[in-house]
Design an enzyme around this catalytic site. Sequence first.
Site, PDB file in Angstrom:
ATOM      1  N   GLY A 129      -1.999   3.228  -6.993  1.00  0.00           N
ATOM      2  CA  GLY A 129      -1.859   2.003  -6.296  1.00  0.00           C
ATOM      3  C   GLY A 129      -0.457   2.201  -5.536  1.00  0.00           C
ATOM      4  O   GLY A 129       0.735   2.811  -6.244  1.00  0.00           O
ATOM      5  N   HIS A 134      -5.619   0.222  -4.663  1.00  0.00           N
ATOM      6  CA  HIS A 134      -5.052  -0.856  -4.098  1.00  0.00           C
ATOM      7  C   HIS A 134      -3.668  -0.772  -3.592  1.00  0.00           C
ATOM      8  O   HIS A 134      -2.885  -0.103  -3.902  1.00  0.00           O
ATOM      9  CB  HIS A 134      -5.193  -2.140  -5.125  1.00  0.00           C
ATOM     10  CG  HIS A 134      -4.269  -1.730  -6.350  1.00  0.00           C
ATOM     11  ND1 HIS A 134      -2.816  -1.806  -6.484  1.00  0.00           N
ATOM     12  CD2 HIS A 134      -4.645  -0.942  -7.392  1.00  0.00           C
ATOM     13  CE1 HIS A 134      -2.315  -1.503  -7.461  1.00  0.00           C
ATOM     14  NE2 HIS A 134      -3.459  -0.955  -8.064  1.00  0.00           N
ATOM     15  N   ASP A 135      -3.540  -1.433  -2.456  1.00  0.00           N
ATOM     16  CA  ASP A 135      -2.237  -1.609  -1.620  1.00  0.00           C
ATOM     17  C   ASP A 135      -1.604  -0.308  -0.903  1.00  0.00           C
ATOM     18  O   ASP A 135      -0.445  -0.314  -1.110  1.00  0.00           O
ATOM     19  CB  ASP A 135      -1.380  -2.277  -2.777  1.00  0.00           C
ATOM     20  CG  ASP A 135      -1.564  -3.517  -3.125  1.00  0.00           C
ATOM     21  OD1 ASP A 135      -1.987  -4.387  -2.601  1.00  0.00           O
ATOM     22  OD2 ASP A 135      -2.010  -3.662  -4.363  1.00  0.00           O
TER      23      ASP A 135
END
Length: 274
Positions: free
Chosen positions: A151, A133-134
């Site tokens: 992440g 994520h991200d």
Amino acid sequence: MDASTDKGRSQADPVIHPTAIVEPGARLGRAVTVGPYCIVGSGAELEDGVTLRSHVVVEGRTRIGAGTEVWPFTTLGTAPQHLRYEGEDTRLIIGPNCVIREQVSIHKGTEIGGGETVIGAHTMVMAASHIAHDCKIGEHVIVASNCTLGGHVTVGDHVFLGGLAGVHQFCRIGAYAFVGGAAAVNIDVIPFGSAVGNRAKLGGLNLVGMKRAGFSRATINEIRSAYRDLFNDDALSFKDRVAKVAECYGHCPEVMMIVDFIRADADRPVLGAR
């Protein structure tokens, strides 16, 4: 209905295999191919010419750029592996003309991380890699097989990440850097740097990558000279060395890429600094 057998179908219409599931609300561009046993969620957008070969799962608000090819058993836009994620409407954005090979997983963003995971144009993600994520991945990046990016990792343009490499969450990899196979990176890597080992160490510059990218001999020599001043001169503190390099090589945009990368988050160490 199998669009590929529809005699009245325009060449620009999507080709959807009869075993695939395309949920209502999904947006498919011109000449999209959705292969056997794929699942395309209601929030997905497949731009013109996207190919899902087979057994691909696209969930959430995921946009896949034009001409991108996704190979079997890949999952895109699934929920992040984050304890604070509670179903927020976050996104995954994949740029045009990417190649995403077998068994890759790329998760959408988290609200606390900005809400987006981004993969830049012309990027290749090889088999069994994971992008969490991200993450923000630049253009023309190669992620070799079995890489894992935690992440919030940021990867610049034209980076090569070797097979089995792991990058710790929140790390930055500068443009044109090279990360060797099975390297474990837990500190930022400067633009043009070469990171090798577990834990990774700065092993010099990515000279092969610079030559392949077409940098002139003069530019490469400037970067090498600045690198020596930054990392091989113990007479000054690292902060003072950065200032000296900025003063001496301000005329060279490529060297200033390194300086700006270091200064962008001065509180974070970079690989090789001492």
